[in-house]
Write an enzyme that holds these catalytic residues in place. Sequence first.
Site, short mmCIF file in Angstrom:
data_model
loop_
_atom_site.label_atom_id
_atom_site.label_comp_id
_atom_site.label_asym_id
_atom_site.label_seq_id
_atom_site.Cartn_x
_atom_site.Cartn_y
_atom_site.Cartn_z
N ASP A 1 -8.02 -5.52 0.21
CA ASP A 1 -8.50 -6.32 -0.91
C ASP A 1 -8.10 -7.79 -0.83
OD1 ASP A 1 -9.82 -4.29 -2.19
OD2 ASP A 1 -7.96 -3.50 -3.00
N HIS B 1 0.85 -1.19 0.00
CA HIS B 1 0.00 0.00 0.00
C HIS B 1 0.88 1.23 0.00
CE1 HIS B 1 -3.21 2.77 1.13
NE2 HIS B 1 -4.01 1.83 0.69
#
Length: 436
Positions: A371, A313
């Site tokens: 996710d 991320h």
Amino acid sequence: MKLADNKATLSFSNGSPSIDLPVYQGSVGPDVIDIRKLYGQTGMFTYDPGFLSTASCQSAITYIDGDKGELLYRGYPIEQLATQCNYMDTCHLLLKGELPNEQQSKDFNKLIINHTMVNEQMQFFLRGFRRDAHPMAVLTGLVGALSAFYHDSTDITNAEHRDIAAIRLIAKMPTLVAMAYKYGIGQPYVYPRNDLSYAGNFLRMMFAVPCEDYKVNPVLERALDRIFILHADHEQNASTSTVRLCGSSGTNPFAAIAAGVACLWGPAHGGANEACLNMLEDLQRQGGLPKVGEFMEQVKDKNSGVKLMGFGHRVYKNYDPRAKLMQETCNEVLAELGLENDPLFKLAKAVEKIALEDDYFVQRKLYPNVDFYSGIVQRAIGIPVNLFTGIFSLARTVGWIAQLNEMISDTEYKIGRPRQLFTGSVARNVQPIGKR
Ligand code: CMC
């Protein structure tokens, strides 16, 4: 924002005079250096592709501490919101700044459900799409098309219009996502039922058929509600910045949100849950668990072009707090549906275990993001893989609209207009075609 006691001094090695730049402090998080007058004073721009060191706005909505793995909506930790509140209350919080009391919660819920239907004409617009169109292509079109149907809420400079557009968008997104799904599989659209919860109504619009009764499963309803909460906002990410930039031109809210949907589609952003599930399914087809080690070697090999989807991320350099909550929901949903031995879930666990212990991932601070598990949950609920990002857009709509409205109400707001470092040809003359 508050002016800090210190200033930043920018000096140049070529003897140009140094300049002082003001520093501002937020309520928490890094201070910012105000460079707005930099060009006027020095004739220079700053260079920051990908906005690695740039705060593009001031905002009071969402705060992330990427090193701690902390996510706050209006100051409330995501863990508390996910376990003690529902999505409607979270929407109230993001839009209005505070969690609702009992009466406000009822009123807000009622306001939303009064707008769940879409103009009947929308279905004829939908019919123009191929049945096999990607739902995100359909949604980009449908959301943009709302501006053609609701003329009384398109003036972004009018606070009342902005409020109505916000309510309409939150209320109608589930209807549009379900319509895009039903159209793709050739089933009749199911109209919204306003006696159900936001998530329950969505489940029914997705999975009910006119010839049978449909009963909402409370475990799946709660799981979906949690998915919505976890995806509701995430400060200045790519799609939110897109919505802000698009809206900064004064365009209508529906057009700005459609731009957000388009941006979210990409596999490095919202499309990652679809890409992650596809990755796990591919791995399963190639032999499953025994092949995990080989697959992880490919991920670590820069030349292979393979990335571990659902990992890493831009902001979190620690476990994404949303991933932990999603993993919990994943366990609950699989247990409810008797899918504890689901091979993809086992595969995901094995991949995660290797990655959390492997030097490549540890050194780069790559942890599972939201996710990684949300795809498995959605697949178990029966949502097709190509609709995952559509669900994400449904949930993120409230964040986009809250950020857009915050920007428009900000007295410092200006149309967004980045500059560039030009590396192309300097001025030259067009030659006659025979001499080129
Ligand atoms: N698999 C393998 N290596 C990775 C991964 C990954 N998923 N993510 C980052 N790296 C490596 C990258 O190759 C680089 O290595 P090196 O330093 O040797 O060149 C290093 O880690 C730093 O990566 P980066 O690309 O500079 O990091 P970034 O901040 O630009 O990218 C990211 C962040 C999310 C685009 C990236 O981690 C990624 O592509 N992840 C997979 C896609 C994904 O799951 N996206 C969902 C994000 S969460 C949902 C949302 O907010 O939309």
